[in-house]
Motif scaffolding. Structure first.
Motif: not given
Ligand SMILES: Nc1nc2c(c(=O)[nH]1)N[C@H]1C(S)=C(S)[C@@H](COP(=O)(O)O)O[C@H]1N2
Ligand SMILES: [Mo]
Length: 303
Positions: A20-21, A27-29, A62-69, A130-139
């Motif tokens: 569960k995230f 945090a992972v680098t 997030d669990e990979l160390g990416n800062r929240l938007t 906390i999830y990453r969201m990847r739009c198919v258009e590249g953002w």
């Protein structure tokens, strides 16, 4: 050092971590931040400074160390064609009323049920994911959702053995959703998952973000979030959930079958017919970063 041996990329076999995230996981680098040809990396716009934090848990990564938007970016940079095909959804959707609201869950189930949104909010305990969201258009973005596993709602209706897929349907009401007057789409918006994907613990129904109720532009009062798939699978403003025997046809499959498939798992190695999927632009940052297999939710085989 862990070495990547191989990755399973067929849609039939998704090895997802069951972790569960939740906020606060160590945090992972984040080693995947790439620069656009210069040494300085991970530059951010002023609006993301100081780093945003979840008011619920205090988490900022997030669990990979990416800062929240930032909340501002998550609520002002949107995709929601029922309102507009532009990114500026918030203004158009501002007065959209999300009460009364019901969600009918039916089809191949033992106990068909229509939930009032108040029942859903009272019955299912929400947690922060906390999830990453990847739009198919590249953002992409990193979003602290509030939600609960879709599996919990499905278990209440008791799917029968005939249920193989789950179909989700958004509200159709052109008077309230002006973008639906655009007849080049086959409204209502619809999406689908295979039953095992729907039951995966990572698959949630979201009712909020940053500790607040969802805003209309983000899919209030109830939306799906499937973090290892392109953003268009995460259908907003859901009014119906149908357990079905056949693979459902989504709005995007009907509109452009050769461009948008049913599975739509994030995969940097499979280009969209009109652009590469190898990299993405994280909203709030300059430059591009590498897109991760299954958006970083695939379990990697290691030596
Ligand atoms: N009903 C509905 N759901 C939708 C869409 C839409 O147009 N209508 N757009 C999808 C797309 S393409 C993306 S990338 C995400 C965007 O979610 P966000 O605006 O909350 O970031 O919502 C998805 N869900
Ligand atoms: Mo998207």
């Amino acid at each position: 050092m862990k070495k990547l041996k191989s990755l399973e990329i067929t849609p039939e076999k998704i090895y997802l971590s069951r972790r569960k995230f939740l906020a606060g996981v160590g945090a992972v680098t984040a080693s995947l931040i790439i620069s656009s040809g210069c040494e300085r990396v991970n530059k951010v716009l002023e609006d993301d400074s100081p780093p945003p934090k979840s008011p619920l848990t205090g988490a900022s990564k997030d669990e990979l160390g990416n800062r929240l938007t930032s909340f501002k970016n998550i609520t002002t940079y949107n995709n929601f064609y029922e309102f507009t095909t532009e990114i500026e959804v918030a203004g158009v959707a501002r007065d959209f009323k999300t009460r009364p609201w019901t969600v009918k869950v039916s089809g191949q189930v033992r106990k068909e049920k229509t939930f009032a949104i108040e029942d859903i909010l009272a019955r299912f305990k929400t947690e922060e994911r906390i999830y990453r969201m990847r739009c198919v258009e590249g953002w992409s973005m990193v979003i602290p959702w509030l939600g609960f596993p879709l599996a919990k709602l499905l278990s209440e209706v008791e799917p029968t053995s005939k249920a193989k897929y789950v179909k989700f349907i958004s509200l159709r009401d052109p008077e309230r959703m002006p973008g639906q007057k655009n007849l080049s789409f086959d409204w209502p918006y619809a999406e689908g998952l295979r039953l095992d994907e729907a039951l995966n613990d990572l698959t949630i129904l979201s009712t909020g973000l940053y500790g607040k109720h969802l805003r209309p532009q983000n899919g209030a009062p109830l939306r799906l979030v499937v973090p290892w798939k392109y953003g268009f699978k995460s259908i907003k403003a859901i009014v119906k959930i149908d357990l079905v025997t056949e693979m459902p046809v989504s709005l995007w499959m009907a509109a452009a079958r050769h461009e948008y498939g049913f599975y739509a798992n994030v995969n940097p190695e499979v280009d969209h017919p009109r652009w590469s999927q190898a990299t993405e632009r994280r909203i709030g940052e300059l430059g591009r970063r590498k897109t991760m297999m299954f958006n970083g939710y695939a379990q990697q085989e290691v030596d």
